[in-house]
Design a protein around this motif. Structure first.
Motif, PDB file in Angstrom:
ATOM      1  N   PHE A 224     -34.027 -11.189 -10.950  1.00 16.86           N
ATOM      2  CA  PHE A 224     -32.535 -11.319 -12.007  1.00 16.86           C
ATOM      3  C   PHE A 224     -31.141 -11.501 -10.903  1.00 16.86           C
ATOM      4  O   PHE A 224     -31.750 -11.949  -9.761  1.00 16.86           O
ATOM      5  N   PHE A 225     -30.187 -11.759 -11.703  1.00 16.29           N
ATOM      6  CA  PHE A 225     -29.304 -12.526 -10.864  1.00 16.29           C
ATOM      7  C   PHE A 225     -27.708 -12.140 -11.046  1.00 16.29           C
ATOM      8  O   PHE A 225     -27.629 -11.555 -11.877  1.00 16.29           O
ATOM      9  N   VAL A 226     -26.648 -12.927  -9.958  1.00 12.50           N
ATOM     10  CA  VAL A 226     -25.157 -12.142 -10.246  1.00 12.50           C
ATOM     11  C   VAL A 226     -24.848 -14.390 -10.214  1.00 12.50           C
ATOM     12  O   VAL A 226     -25.581 -14.795  -8.812  1.00 12.50           O
ATOM     13  N   LEU A 227     -24.309 -14.805 -10.879  1.00 10.56           N
ATOM     14  CA  LEU A 227     -23.515 -16.250 -10.838  1.00 10.56           C
ATOM     15  C   LEU A 227     -22.301 -15.434 -10.791  1.00 10.56           C
ATOM     16  O   LEU A 227     -20.996 -15.052 -10.423  1.00 10.56           O
ATOM     17  N   LEU A 228     -22.580 -17.319  -9.564  1.00  9.86           N
ATOM     18  CA  LEU A 228     -21.357 -17.019  -8.332  1.00  9.86           C
ATOM     19  C   LEU A 228     -20.679 -18.470  -8.908  1.00  9.86           C
ATOM     20  O   LEU A 228     -19.125 -17.704  -8.625  1.00  9.86           O
ATOM     21  N   HIS A 229     -20.649 -19.110  -9.362  1.00  9.42           N
ATOM     22  CA  HIS A 229     -20.279 -20.450  -9.870  1.00  9.42           C
ATOM     23  C   HIS A 229     -20.635 -20.874 -10.830  1.00  9.42           C
ATOM     24  O   HIS A 229     -21.787 -21.635 -10.791  1.00  9.42           O
TER      25      HIS A 229
END
Length: 246
Positions: free
Chosen positions: A52-57
């Protein structure tokens, strides 16, 4: 490597603001940096949901291929969003592909960390729950729009959603702040490229929008709101854009 990541960048995300430095370090220990060029996929529909992921940019589009082989743009992922959370829905695989629309940077964690994440970070757990709920609501809204609204109204609503999410005030008007094509709009609204092109050209002649290659600027937000609300309905909603928010 995560050691090269600027801790303050992570700490200032809403997901992690409540974490003390020690807990933040623990979160970063199992994180991997995921760099995506335009067109790269963080994952593909049907693949095992192992991260799973978190978008930074950057910005990503979530694309699903239906049983009939039609491609649908489900939504866009904005900086600070959590995505790829099939584990939260107890799915073993990803229900859609997530593709970078321009150069993007995300953090990724093994799906095996999900339960620990949510147990030790209540703010993250609450945000993830809200995300799942919002996506369900968005799905219901899209089904209703496809069933009851004319194409022009659907396209206007889709563009206004993008303005709310990623609009940037410019001298021309409100720019959707990432590359987006007329084909993308067609796949968001269940219509054809020809129909979207015809609408956008008509709107340009009326001064509502300007558009070019992968670029859309809304020049007359109130007029677009009236189209989205339908005939004989006052424009009562806010565009969600002001100088401070951009």
């Amino acid at each position: 490597m995560t050691s090269h990541l600027n801790r303050s960048l992570i700490k200032n995300l809403d997901l992690f603001k409540s974490l003390p430095d020690a807990d933040l370090d623990a979160v970063l220990q199992t994180a991997q940096v995921c760099r995506l060029a335009a067109g790269d996929a963080a994952f593909r529909q049907g693949e095992i949901a192992d991260r799973f992921f978190v978008l930074l940019h950057g910005h990503l589009k979530v694309v699903q291929v239906t049983a009939e082989g039609e491609q649908v743009v489900v939504r866009y992922v904005n900086p600070g969003d959590v995505f790829g959370i099939a584990r939260a829905m107890r799915r073993p695989d990803y229900p859609a592909s997530t593709i970078a629309v321009h150069e993007s940077l995300a953090l990724a964690w093994p799906s095996s960390e999900w339960d620990q994440f949510t147990a030790t970070n209540p703010h993250f757990a609450s945000n993830a729950l809200q995300t799942v709920g919002q996506r369900l609501q968005d799905a219901h809204t899209r089904i209703q729009e496809l069933s009851t609204e004319e194409v022009e109204q659907r396209v206007a609503r889709a563009i206004l959603r993008l303005v709310d999410q990623s609009g940037q005030q410019t001298p021309e008007g409100i720019l959707i702040d990432f590359p987006i094509t007329r084909q993308d709009i067609a796949e968001m609204t269940g219509t054809t490229l020809h129909t979207v092109s015809r609408l956008m050209s008509a709107w340009k002649d009326r001064g509502l929008v300007t558009s070019g290659r992968k670029r859309i600027v809304v020049c007359a937000i109130d007029d677009l709101i009236r189209l989205a609300e339908g005939p004989h309905t006052p424009a009562t909603r806010s565009a969600g854009i002001n100088a401070e928010s951009t």
